[in-house]
Design a protein around this motif. Structure first.
Motif, PDB file in Angstrom:
ATOM      1  N   VAL A 103      -2.344   8.969   4.642  1.00 38.00           N
ATOM      2  CA  VAL A 103      -1.788   9.554   3.420  1.00 38.00           C
ATOM      3  C   VAL A 103      -2.638  10.733   2.982  1.00 38.00           C
ATOM      4  CG1 VAL A 103      -0.781   7.391   2.612  1.00 38.00           C
ATOM      5  CG2 VAL A 103      -3.090   7.998   1.912  1.00 38.00           C
TER       6      VAL A 103
ATOM      7  N   TYR B 195       2.175   1.730  -3.394  1.00 34.72           N
ATOM      8  CA  TYR B 195       1.084   2.167  -4.276  1.00 34.72           C
ATOM      9  C   TYR B 195       0.844   3.670  -4.148  1.00 34.72           C
ATOM     10  CZ  TYR B 195      -3.789   3.005  -5.621  1.00 34.72           C
ATOM     11  OH  TYR B 195      -4.939   3.532  -6.161  1.00 34.72           O
ATOM     12  N   PHE B 196       0.776   4.161  -2.909  1.00 38.09           N
ATOM     13  CA  PHE B 196       0.500   5.584  -2.707  1.00 38.09           C
ATOM     14  C   PHE B 196       1.680   6.451  -3.151  1.00 38.09           C
ATOM     15  CE2 PHE B 196      -2.568   3.896   0.542  1.00 38.09           C
ATOM     16  CZ  PHE B 196      -3.706   4.357  -0.101  1.00 38.09           C
TER      17      PHE B 196
ATOM     18  N   CYS C  63       1.245  10.382  -3.760  1.00 36.66           N
ATOM     19  CA  CYS C  63       0.603  10.805  -2.521  1.00 36.66           C
ATOM     20  C   CYS C  63       1.668  11.033  -1.452  1.00 36.66           C
ATOM     21  CB  CYS C  63      -0.383   9.744  -2.037  1.00 36.66           C
ATOM     22  SG  CYS C  63      -1.726   9.422  -3.205  1.00 36.66           S
TER      23      CYS C  63
ATOM     24  N   ILE D 193      -8.492  -0.693  -5.065  1.00 36.21           N
ATOM     25  CA  ILE D 193      -7.096  -0.372  -5.375  1.00 36.21           C
ATOM     26  C   ILE D 193      -6.562  -1.322  -6.445  1.00 36.21           C
ATOM     27  CG2 ILE D 193      -4.750  -0.416  -4.422  1.00 36.21           C
ATOM     28  CD1 ILE D 193      -5.960   0.709  -1.814  1.00 36.21           C
TER      29      ILE D 193
ATOM     30  N   ASN E 284       1.791   6.775  -6.857  1.00 36.12           N
ATOM     31  CA  ASN E 284       0.738   7.682  -7.317  1.00 36.12           C
ATOM     32  C   ASN E 284       0.883   9.089  -6.735  1.00 36.12           C
ATOM     33  OD1 ASN E 284      -1.496   6.196  -9.019  1.00 36.12           O
ATOM     34  ND2 ASN E 284      -0.803   4.735  -7.472  1.00 36.12           N
TER      35      ASN E 284
ATOM     36  N   LEU F 298       0.819  -1.212   0.000  1.00 38.13           N
ATOM     37  CA  LEU F 298       0.000   0.000   0.000  1.00 38.13           C
ATOM     38  C   LEU F 298       0.854   1.263   0.000  1.00 38.13           C
ATOM     39  CD1 LEU F 298      -2.792  -1.121   2.499  1.00 38.13           C
ATOM     40  CD2 LEU F 298      -3.064  -0.702   0.045  1.00 38.13           C
TER      41      LEU F 298
ATOM     42  N   LEU G 121      -4.038  12.254  -0.212  1.00 36.91           N
ATOM     43  CA  LEU G 121      -4.269  11.814  -1.576  1.00 36.91           C
ATOM     44  C   LEU G 121      -4.049  12.942  -2.573  1.00 36.91           C
ATOM     45  CD1 LEU G 121      -7.578   9.784  -1.024  1.00 36.91           C
ATOM     46  CD2 LEU G 121      -5.248   8.880  -1.150  1.00 36.91           C
TER      47      LEU G 121
ATOM     48  N   ILE H  18       2.891  10.477   2.369  1.00 33.10           N
ATOM     49  CA  ILE H  18       2.696   9.657   3.561  1.00 33.10           C
ATOM     50  C   ILE H  18       2.846  10.564   4.774  1.00 33.10           C
ATOM     51  CG2 ILE H  18       3.428   7.615   4.841  1.00 33.10           C
ATOM     52  CD1 ILE H  18       2.430   6.987   2.026  1.00 33.10           C
TER      53      ILE H  18
ATOM     54  N   LEU I  22      -6.218  10.472  -7.271  1.00 32.10           N
ATOM     55  CA  LEU I  22      -6.528   9.303  -6.455  1.00 32.10           C
ATOM     56  C   LEU I  22      -7.777   9.525  -5.612  1.00 32.10           C
ATOM     57  CD1 LEU I  22      -4.827   6.850  -6.848  1.00 32.10           C
ATOM     58  CD2 LEU I  22      -3.844   7.171  -4.591  1.00 32.10           C
TER      59      LEU I  22
END
Length: 269
Positions: A31, A13-14, A19, A90, A17, A10, A33, A21, A37
């Motif tokens: 996160v 993934y973020f 994002c 997701i 994309n 995860l 976004l 953290i 997303l």
């Protein structure tokens, strides 16, 4: 897809994309976004539609994820586990991302280098009838001059590509827009199919006619009470034996190549 560490999956993934953290604890991730997303995951279509209509910049949400082994009502965030709707959402987004790509030829250059745009579509042609078969076709459309070439992935496999454009490279804006490009590819495919051998379709149609005649024979004395049964049987026969062709897009995307590579592709077409 095999996932050994859901938390790492995860986070990756973020980050991929873009994002941010905000919080990374043992069983919790928070996160910030991106707008993209947020639109994909948070189910706020009316909010983003409203923002775009007013020409305003929207505020993407923060998402807190609880990764505990079981749901804890006292824990902050949304519990995500294998089988949870959010995780499947997701997965679907990742699959959607992987279907359409944008790649730039990887080169070493200290000079400004233009990159020529190609639309590449890998298609599966399904020949459906008595004996089903399928064919994979890879087509490349040059988005400046409109030329279309088959076996395109084979032609470019010797070159290296990256998701990011090199600092000294710049992509040339396509003269042919996406909708027109896809229509050209489909016209090319239809022309290709018209020139294919059609014996498989004739055999399948002959088989369908014989099966229809046999069905009519058995139900020749049918009363009005079972006419619906005949219609259902005819529909099943047509679904199974009527020759037809179905075209599916496996994947595709934009490939940007140097003038040298562009010339080599055109020369070896």
């Amino acid at each position: 897809m095999p996932i050994n560490n859901l938390k790492k999956f995860l986070i990756d993934y973020f980050i991929i994309n873009q994002c941010t953290i905000i919080e990374n604890e043992k069983n919790k991730i928070t996160v910030k976004l991106t707008q993209d997303l947020d639109e994909k995951l948070m189910n706020r279509p009316f909010y983003w539609h409203y923002m775009k209509k007013l020409n305003k910049i929207g505020e993407p949400k923060k998402l807190t994820i609880n990764l505990g082994s079981e749901q804890n009502p006292q824990a902050d965030g949304e519990w995500i586990h294998f089988g949870s709707p959010r995780l499947h959402q997701i997965f679907n987004h990742i699959e959607e991302q992987g279907k359409y790509v944008r790649f730039f030829e990887k080169i070493k250059s200290s000079n400004q280098t233009p990159l020529n745009p190609w639309l590449v579509l890998n298609l599966k042609i399904n020949y459906l009838g008595e004996n089903n078969k399928e064919e994979i076709v890879s087509l490349g459309l040059q988005l400046i001059n409109g030329a279309i070439y088959s076996n395109f992935m084979e032609k470019i496999k010797q070159y290296s590509f990256d998701k990011n454009c090199h600092d000294y490279c710049y992509p040339i804006t396509p003269l042919i827009k996406q909708e027109s490009a896809v229509n050209r590819v489909y016209k090319f495919i239809h022309h290709y199919l018209k020139n294919q051998e059609l014996e498989w379709a004739r055999k399948s149609n002959d088989r369908l006619q014989k099966e229809m005649e046999l069905l009519e024979y058995f139900f020749n004395e049918a009363s009005s009470s079972n006419l619906s049964t005949i219609d259902q049987e005819k529909k099943l026969l047509k679904d199974r034996l009527e020759p037809k062709i179905k075209i599916d897009i496996i994947n595709g995307g934009y490939f940007y190549v140097t003038n040298t590579t562009n010339k080599n592709i055109l020369a070896n077409a």
